[in-house]
Design an enzyme around this catalytic site. Structure first.
Site, mmCIF file in Angstrom:
data_model
loop_
_atom_site.group_PDB
_atom_site.id
_atom_site.type_symbol
_atom_site.label_atom_id
_atom_site.label_comp_id
_atom_site.label_asym_id
_atom_site.label_seq_id
_atom_site.Cartn_x
_atom_site.Cartn_y
_atom_site.Cartn_z
ATOM 1 N N GLU A 1 -6.880 4.685 7.845
ATOM 2 C CA GLU A 1 -6.576 6.172 7.404
ATOM 3 C C GLU A 1 -7.903 6.809 6.541
ATOM 4 O O GLU A 1 -8.246 7.789 6.809
ATOM 5 C CB GLU A 1 -5.433 6.413 6.664
ATOM 6 N N GLY B 1 2.513 2.450 10.895
ATOM 7 C CA GLY B 1 3.565 3.181 10.768
ATOM 8 C C GLY B 1 4.180 3.587 12.082
ATOM 9 O O GLY B 1 4.940 5.019 12.038
ATOM 10 N N GLU C 1 -5.115 -5.135 10.687
ATOM 11 C CA GLU C 1 -4.157 -4.095 10.937
ATOM 12 C C GLU C 1 -4.679 -3.402 12.290
ATOM 13 O O GLU C 1 -5.346 -2.399 11.957
ATOM 14 C CB GLU C 1 -4.368 -3.054 9.781
ATOM 15 N N HIS D 1 -9.417 0.841 4.840
ATOM 16 C CA HIS D 1 -8.104 1.092 5.451
ATOM 17 C C HIS D 1 -8.515 2.249 6.698
ATOM 18 O O HIS D 1 -9.373 3.062 6.471
ATOM 19 C CB HIS D 1 -7.266 1.886 4.611
ATOM 20 N N GLY E 1 2.981 -1.115 4.399
ATOM 21 C CA GLY E 1 2.616 0.453 3.940
ATOM 22 C C GLY E 1 4.365 0.914 3.834
ATOM 23 O O GLY E 1 4.766 0.636 2.681
ATOM 24 N N GLY E 2 4.708 1.717 4.844
ATOM 25 C CA GLY E 2 6.023 2.277 4.645
ATOM 26 C C GLY E 2 7.152 1.233 3.806
ATOM 27 O O GLY E 2 7.671 2.043 3.260
ATOM 28 N N ASN F 1 0.898 -0.922 -0.031
ATOM 29 C CA ASN F 1 -0.027 -0.082 -0.146
ATOM 30 C C ASN F 1 0.842 1.277 0.034
ATOM 31 O O ASN F 1 1.466 1.628 1.057
ATOM 32 C CB ASN F 1 -1.017 -0.104 1.310
ATOM 33 N N TRP F 2 1.032 1.795 -1.197
ATOM 34 C CA TRP F 2 1.716 2.957 -1.293
ATOM 35 C C TRP F 2 1.480 4.308 -0.641
ATOM 36 O O TRP F 2 1.945 5.308 -0.596
ATOM 37 C CB TRP F 2 2.155 3.416 -2.702
ATOM 38 N N LYS F 3 0.044 4.276 -0.291
ATOM 39 C CA LYS F 3 -0.776 5.358 0.079
ATOM 40 C C LYS F 3 -0.435 6.711 -0.968
ATOM 41 O O LYS F 3 -0.319 6.391 -2.299
ATOM 42 C CB LYS F 3 -0.372 5.693 1.438
ATOM 43 N N SER G 1 3.500 -2.000 10.489
ATOM 44 C CA SER G 1 5.077 -1.914 10.709
ATOM 45 C C SER G 1 5.760 -3.244 10.422
ATOM 46 O O SER G 1 6.434 -3.824 10.893
ATOM 47 C CB SER G 1 5.209 -1.660 12.352
#
Ligand code: PEP
Length: 226
Positions: free
Chosen positions: A84, A159, A153, A82, A211-212, A7-9, A190
């Site tokens: 976010e 993150g 999640e 998600h 993600g990150g 997930n590159w966001k 993470s």
């Protein structure tokens, strides 16, 4: 074979997209990349997903992109719910259910995200929260939802560098599998090159949502090759 979703966001440009697509093969896992929509056409040779879709089929919804449009743009999967989106766009379970119905009707596979906040975790309410987030799903998914995965999640792990213990991950994954029959459950929060192997080794973990670490080509390559 496990599934690893990136997930590159809202990150990256076409140079990074090329590098990350190149880093995504070879792998013994099923790899799905979810770039921002503007980078879909720059992310070649891999299975693609989107990070969200509209709750409407078509029409006067400025800025929205429909599930059918995502399918036409080459997406096979879409991430829904998600944390976010729940936090910054006030997405409710009812809205997410509507998106899920529309995405299924457009033949997109679905990755439904669930997970508790830190306060809910500390209050011992994680299972109650996840159960509520899953409550609109039937115990047995219809054949039209064959391509469906749940991503557990915990919001406090996204993150932050914090992760639940392997035992906590396993307990929650088993709980989710008790709610929805025969479903694949990914872990997200993470995930890094340093912990991917031990997380994927948990039998109830069918893969990971990253993600990150998915936008750092060298970290991503290590994850893909784990
Ligand atoms: C995510 O946002 O879905 C996620 C898992 O992020 P990170 O890997 O950065 O914790």
């Amino acid at each position: 074979m496990k599934t690893i979703v990136a997930n590159w966001k809202m990150n990256g440009g076409h140079v990074l997209a090329h590098a990350l697509a190149a880093a995504s093969t070879p792998s013994k896992h099923k790899i799905i990349l979810c770039p921002p929509l503007t980078l879909l056409s720059h992310t070649k040779g891999v299975t693609l997903g989107a990070q969200d879709c509209s709750a409407e089929h078509k029409g006067a919804y400025t800025g929205d992109v429909s599930a059918a449009m995502l399918k036409e743009a080459g997406c096979e999967w879409v991430i829904l719910g998600h944390s976010e989106r729940r936090q910054h766009h006030q997405e409710t379970d009812a809205l997410i259910q509507r998106k899920l119905d529309i995405a299924s009707a457009s033949h997109l596979g679905i990755i439904l995200c669930v997970g508790e906040s830190l306060a809910e975790h500390e209050a011992g309410k994680a299972e109650d929260i996840v159960k509520k987030q899953l409550s609109f799903l039937p115990r047995h998914l219809p054949p039209t939802m064959r391509h469906f995965m749940i991503a557990y999640e915990p919001v406090w792990a996204i993150g932050t560098g914090l992760t639940p213990t392997n035992e906590q991950i396993d307990t929650m994954h088993q709980f989710i599998k008790a709610q929805v029959a025969d479903v694949k459950v990914l872990y997200g929060g993470s995930v890094k090159p340093e912990n991917i192997q031990e997380i994927l080794a948990i039998p109830s973990v069918d893969g990971a949502l990253v993600g990150g670490a998915s936008i750092d080509p060298s970290a991503w390559k290590k994850i893909v090759q784990s």
